[in-house]
Design an enzyme around this catalytic site. Sequence first.
Site, PDB file in Angstrom:
ATOM      1  N   TYR A   1       0.864  -1.193   0.000  1.00  0.00           N
ATOM      2  CA  TYR A   1       0.000   0.000   0.000  1.00  0.00           C
ATOM      3  C   TYR A   1       0.894   1.235   0.000  1.00  0.00           C
ATOM      4  O   TYR A   1       2.071   1.157   0.355  1.00  0.00           O
ATOM      5  CB  TYR A   1      -0.976  -0.012   1.187  1.00  0.00           C
ATOM      6  CG  TYR A   1      -0.363  -0.107   2.564  1.00  0.00           C
ATOM      7  CD1 TYR A   1      -0.207   1.018   3.357  1.00  0.00           C
ATOM      8  CD2 TYR A   1       0.076  -1.330   3.072  1.00  0.00           C
ATOM      9  CE1 TYR A   1       0.358   0.939   4.619  1.00  0.00           C
ATOM     10  CE2 TYR A   1       0.644  -1.421   4.332  1.00  0.00           C
ATOM     11  CZ  TYR A   1       0.780  -0.281   5.099  1.00  0.00           C
ATOM     12  OH  TYR A   1       1.343  -0.371   6.348  1.00  0.00           O
TER      13      TYR A   1
ATOM     14  N   HIS B   1       6.016  -0.353   1.437  1.00  0.00           N
ATOM     15  CA  HIS B   1       5.687   0.663   0.426  1.00  0.00           C
ATOM     16  C   HIS B   1       6.600   0.568  -0.796  1.00  0.00           C
ATOM     17  O   HIS B   1       7.785   0.292  -0.662  1.00  0.00           O
ATOM     18  CB  HIS B   1       5.814   2.062   1.041  1.00  0.00           C
ATOM     19  CG  HIS B   1       5.132   2.180   2.363  1.00  0.00           C
ATOM     20  ND1 HIS B   1       3.780   1.986   2.498  1.00  0.00           N
ATOM     21  CD2 HIS B   1       5.606   2.446   3.608  1.00  0.00           C
ATOM     22  CE1 HIS B   1       3.459   2.133   3.780  1.00  0.00           C
ATOM     23  NE2 HIS B   1       4.550   2.407   4.469  1.00  0.00           N
TER      24      HIS B   1
END
Length: 280
Positions: free
Chosen positions: A208, A256
């Site tokens: 994400y 990430h």
Amino acid sequence: CADGKRMWFQFKMLIVLLAVTTIGVFLTASNTGWIELKMSGSCWCEKCFSEENVFLNQHLNRSIEPFLSATTSLTEDEYDWWRHLQSNRHNFSYFKETIDKLFKIISPTPVLEKPKTEGCRTCAVVGNSVNLKGSHYGPLIDFQDIVIRINRGPTKGFEEDVGARTTHRVMYPESGSILDNSTHLVMVLNPAFMKYVHQKWLGKKGKYPSTGFMTLISALHICDEVHAFGFGADSNGSWSHYWQPMKSKKFKTGPHPGKQEYAAIDKLADENTIYFYKGN
Ligand code: C5P
């Protein structure tokens, strides 16, 4: 004050459930007031977003609101994407009930500070990169109408490089910091917005998007001119901070997609959509 304590407890619970919060810090009494979230193209800056910003136009979807309001209609699919990132996996109805309760406690519509120059709201988005150390960007950051900081990024003792003002602080609850008494909650990030940033801007890379990248994209939605500071890994490929050395060399950019995020920021800067200050 029992009522007050209960309200405070409920409030904290809701925040943890909702995962990402944006905290607005009221500035000094010299503020001229607050206006509604920017909705359409009424930009009066020296340079405004236009059809020349090809990369921006390929990715930006103005119909997705960065912040939740009492009237946001979230689909079950969007909720499911967000739910899989949470340790607490309640169903959609529980989420909706929680949102209803939340907007009885906080303002159902986000409001933003008025720009200094009518029609040109400038924003500094300040990431936490070590590249800010010795950068002397402080005055340039403080000069913007809105200064948005992320997670624990401190200002005290670092003013010369990162500035002193904070208008909003965007933080994941687990990366939260204690804020002063003048801090008020103004916005909660929309789960649909997180999904859109992950899918549209990052091609679903990584687990994400980082809080910093989501903040930068939300700035493209709410500001007329965006100045990005404090983004970029160290020479080891790790997201080290300007105030302390990296604790774990293995963390790199965690869940990430650091490289994709940096490439997207660079591309926005190449097309003069944003001002990107790369520091040291
Ligand atoms: O580490 P933290 O998540 O608090 O940092 C805030 C944001 O700053 C990150 O989400 C990331 O987007 C950005 N950052 C960066 N390079 C670093 C450190 C942080 O781009 N070296």
